[in-house]
Design an enzyme around this catalytic site. Structure first.
Site, short mmCIF file in Angstrom:
data_model
loop_
_atom_site.label_atom_id
_atom_site.label_comp_id
_atom_site.label_asym_id
_atom_site.label_seq_id
_atom_site.Cartn_x
_atom_site.Cartn_y
_atom_site.Cartn_z
N GLY A 57 0.81 -1.18 -0.04
CA GLY A 57 -0.05 0.04 -0.06
C GLY A 57 0.82 1.24 0.05
N LEU A 58 2.23 1.12 -0.02
CA LEU A 58 2.88 2.30 -0.02
C LEU A 58 2.92 3.32 -1.27
CD1 LEU A 58 6.22 1.29 1.86
CD2 LEU A 58 4.39 2.58 2.82
N LYS A 89 0.50 3.17 -3.20
CA LYS A 89 -0.80 4.03 -3.33
C LYS A 89 -0.68 5.29 -2.51
CE LYS A 89 -5.76 2.72 -2.21
NZ LYS A 89 -6.40 1.68 -1.99
N GLN A 111 3.00 -1.97 -17.62
CA GLN A 111 2.58 -3.02 -16.39
C GLN A 111 1.89 -2.13 -15.35
OE1 GLN A 111 5.52 -1.98 -17.60
NE2 GLN A 111 6.97 -1.78 -16.01
N TYR A 170 -2.30 2.80 -11.58
CA TYR A 170 -2.57 4.36 -11.61
C TYR A 170 -4.29 4.40 -11.89
CZ TYR A 170 2.19 5.52 -11.93
OH TYR A 170 3.45 5.84 -11.68
C1 LIG Z 1 4.34 0.60 -9.20
C2 LIG Z 1 4.67 0.81 -7.95
C3 LIG Z 1 5.23 2.24 -7.47
C4 LIG Z 1 3.57 0.43 -7.07
O1 LIG Z 1 3.90 0.49 -5.53
P1 LIG Z 1 3.49 -0.68 -4.45
O2 LIG Z 1 3.96 -0.16 -3.24
O3 LIG Z 1 3.82 -1.87 -4.87
O4 LIG Z 1 1.92 -0.63 -4.59
P2 LIG Z 1 0.83 -0.62 -3.63
O5 LIG Z 1 0.92 -1.83 -2.50
O6 LIG Z 1 0.29 0.73 -2.98
O7 LIG Z 1 -0.54 -0.88 -4.46
C5 LIG Z 1 -1.66 -0.40 -4.47
C6 LIG Z 1 -2.91 -0.98 -5.30
O8 LIG Z 1 -2.37 -1.19 -6.63
C7 LIG Z 1 -2.17 -2.44 -7.14
N1 LIG Z 1 -0.98 -2.74 -7.84
C8 LIG Z 1 0.22 -2.41 -7.37
N2 LIG Z 1 1.19 -2.43 -8.48
C9 LIG Z 1 0.32 -2.94 -9.53
C10 LIG Z 1 0.63 -3.27 -10.91
N3 LIG Z 1 1.80 -3.05 -11.38
N4 LIG Z 1 -0.40 -3.57 -11.90
C11 LIG Z 1 -1.77 -3.40 -11.19
N5 LIG Z 1 -2.15 -3.22 -10.08
C12 LIG Z 1 -1.17 -2.96 -9.17
C13 LIG Z 1 -2.15 -3.04 -5.75
O9 LIG Z 1 -2.61 -4.76 -5.74
C14 LIG Z 1 -3.19 -2.43 -4.92
O10 LIG Z 1 -4.63 -2.64 -5.14
P3 LIG Z 1 -5.68 -2.52 -3.85
O11 LIG Z 1 -6.00 -0.97 -3.68
O12 LIG Z 1 -6.84 -2.81 -4.58
O13 LIG Z 1 -5.12 -3.22 -2.97
C15 LIG Z 1 5.99 -0.16 -7.31
O14 LIG Z 1 5.52 -1.47 -7.84
C16 LIG Z 1 7.23 0.11 -8.04
O15 LIG Z 1 7.97 0.94 -7.48
N6 LIG Z 1 7.50 -0.51 -9.38
C17 LIG Z 1 8.78 -0.43 -10.17
C18 LIG Z 1 8.85 0.90 -10.78
C19 LIG Z 1 7.97 1.34 -11.49
O16 LIG Z 1 7.34 0.64 -12.40
N7 LIG Z 1 7.31 2.73 -11.51
C20 LIG Z 1 6.28 3.26 -12.23
C21 LIG Z 1 7.10 3.80 -13.61
S1 LIG Z 1 5.71 4.42 -15.07
#
Ligand SMILES: CC(C)(COP(=O)(O)OP(=O)(O)OC[C@H]1O[C@@H](n2cnc3c(N)ncnc32)[C@H](O)[C@@H]1OP(=O)(O)O)[C@@H](O)C(=O)NCCC(=O)NCCS
Ligand SMILES: CC(C)(COP(=O)(O)OP(=O)(O)OC[C@H]1O[C@@H](n2cnc3c(N)ncnc32)[C@H](O)[C@@H]1OP(=O)(O)O)[C@@H](O)C(=O)NCCC(=O)NCCS
Lengths: 171, 171
Positions: free
Chosen positions: B118-119, B121, B146, B151
Site C-alpha cells: 500500500g505504500l 498508493k 505494467q 494508476y
Molecule cells: C508501481 C509501484 C510504485 C507500486 O507501488 P506498491 O507499493 O507496490 O503498490 P501498492 O501496494 O500501493 O498498490 C496499490 C494498489 O495497486 C495495485 N498494484 C500495485 N502494483 C500494480 C501493478 N503493477 N499493476 C496493477 N496493479 C498494481 C495493488 O494490488 C493495490 O491494489 P488495491 O488498492 O486494490 O489493494 C511499485 O511496484 C514500483 O516501484 N514498481 C517499479 C517502478 C515502476 O514501475 N514505477 C512506475 C513507472 S511509470
C-alpha cells in the site's frame, strides 16, 4: 525601442535562465501580411494571449493563473506578426520541464487567420531545437485527437513501447 | 538534530515555495520494519536515490542531471524507513508543473522489499493531495504498460476524450 529591434539587442534577455531570447524570422513571400517572428521573450500582454486562445475556441482561464503559468513554464515561445512598429500575437506555445530530462509542451496555438501556412510546424521545430539546446531528450505532450497527425509529422510518436498518457481530474 | 525530529520542527522548510515539508507517517503494524514517513523535504543523498532506482532496474542517469531534475521539479516526495536514528530511502516520486494548471508525475518508485503493502498508493495519494493544495487540477503522467492498472485504481484515466500522450526522442 520598437519591438523587433529589441529582439536583436544582445542586452535584452527577459529570462536570464534561458539566455538571449533568440528571435528568429519566419520567411514569408506575402509582404501584405507583415513579417513573422518567433521569440522566447515573455513580455506578453495576457489579454492579447486570451484573445488568441478565444480565437481557436479554448475555454477562458483566470488571468491570474495564466500569468503564473507563463512565469513558471520552462520555455515560452510566442510568434508575432510585425507591421511598421506594431506587433500582433499570432502564435503561442509553452513547455514545463525539470530542466534536465523531460519537457511537456502545452497550449500550442496558431491564429486561425494564419493556420495551414507552416507556422505551427515552424513553432514546434523551434521549441524542439530550444529544448534540445538544454539537452532535454524526452519531449512529451498530450495531443487532442484532431491534432495527433500534426504532431506525428513532426516526429512525435504515440504510446511508444506501450507507455500511456494518463490524467487525473478532481471530482 | 535527528532526521524525524526535523520533520516536525516548524522552522524547518527546505523548499520555501512549497511551505513546510508536511511529513506524514504511514501507519504500519510491523514494528520490525521501523516507521515509514513521507516528506517533501529535498535533502536527499543522490547516491541513495540511484540505489533505489537501480533496485527496480531503471537505467543509470548522470548524477549531475538527477541533481538538476530534483532541484527543478515542482514537487519531490520521498518515503523513508526510520529505525532508531537511521533512515533509509524507500520511495520516491516527483512532479514538474507550471504551478497553475498542469502537473506531470515522473519517477514513481517503491523499494522492492516494501512493494505491495500500500505504500505506492499512499505515495501517489500524498502527491495528489499536495498538488490539489496548490490548486493544480490537471495531474498527468506517462505510465509504463505494467503499471497502467496501478494508476487506474488511483483514479487516473487513459486517453480521456481521445487525448493521446506523445513523445519525441532525438535520433
Ligand atoms: C508501481 C509501484 C510504485 C507500486 O507501488 P506498491 O507499493 O507496490 O503498490 P501498492 O501496494 O500501493 O498498490 C496499490 C494498489 O495497486 C495495485 N498494484 C500495485 N502494483 C500494480 C501493478 N503493477 N499493476 C496493477 N496493479 C498494481 C495493488 O494490488 C493495490 O491494489 P488495491 O488498492 O486494490 O489493494 C511499485 O511496484 C514500483 O516501484 N514498481 C517499479 C517502478 C515502476 O514501475 N514505477 C512506475 C513507472 S511509470
Ligand atoms: C494545430 C495547429 C497549431 C497547427 O498549426 P498550423 O500552422 O495550422 O500547421 P502547419 O501549417 O504548420 O502544418 C504543418 C503540417 O501539419 C499538417 N497539419 C496541420 N494541422 C493538422 C491537423 N489538425 N491534422 C493533421 N495534419 C495537420 C499540415 O498539413 C502540414 O503538413 P505538411 O508538413 O505535410 O505540409 C493549429 O491548427 C491550431 O492552432 N489549432 C487550434 C489549436 C489546437 O488544436 N492546438 C493543439 C492542442 S493539443
Amino acid at each position: 525601442m520598437v519591438f523587433w529591434k529589441r529582439f536583436f539587442n544582445p542586452d535584452s534577455t527577459s529570462s536570464p535562465s534561458l539566455g538571449p531570447t533568440g528571435a528568429e524570422e519566419f520567411p514569408t513571400d506575402d509582404s501584405d501580411k507583415g513579417r513573422i517572428f518567433f521569440t522566447t521573450d515573455r513580455d506578453i500582454d495576457l489579454y492579447e494571449l486570451e484573445e488568441l486562445c478565444d480565437a481557436v475556441g479554448w475555454a477562458r482561464r483566470p488571468i491570474r493563473k495564466v500569468k503564473k503559468a507563463v512565469e513558471c513554464s520552462f520555455l515560452v515561445v510566442t510568434m508575432w506578426e510585425v507591421r511598421g512598429n506594431r506587433r500582433r500575437l499570432v502564435g503561442f506555445a509553452r513547455a514545463t520541464s525539470d530542466h534536465a530530462f523531460n519537457a511537456t509542451v502545452w497550449d500550442v496555438v496558431i491564429h486561425p487567420s494564419l493556420q495551414s501556412k507552416g507556422l505551427g510546424k515552424a513553432l514546434m521545430q523551434y521549441i524542439i531545437r530550444k529544448l534540445r539546446h538544454y539537452d532535454i531528450s524526452n519531449i512529451t505532450l498530450f495531443a487532442d485527437p484532431q491534432v495527433v497527425d500534426f504532431y506525428r509529422r513532426l516526429g512525435f510518436v504515440l504510446d511508444p513501447e506501450g507507455i500511456k498518457g494518463m490524467f487525473w481530474y478532481p471530482d
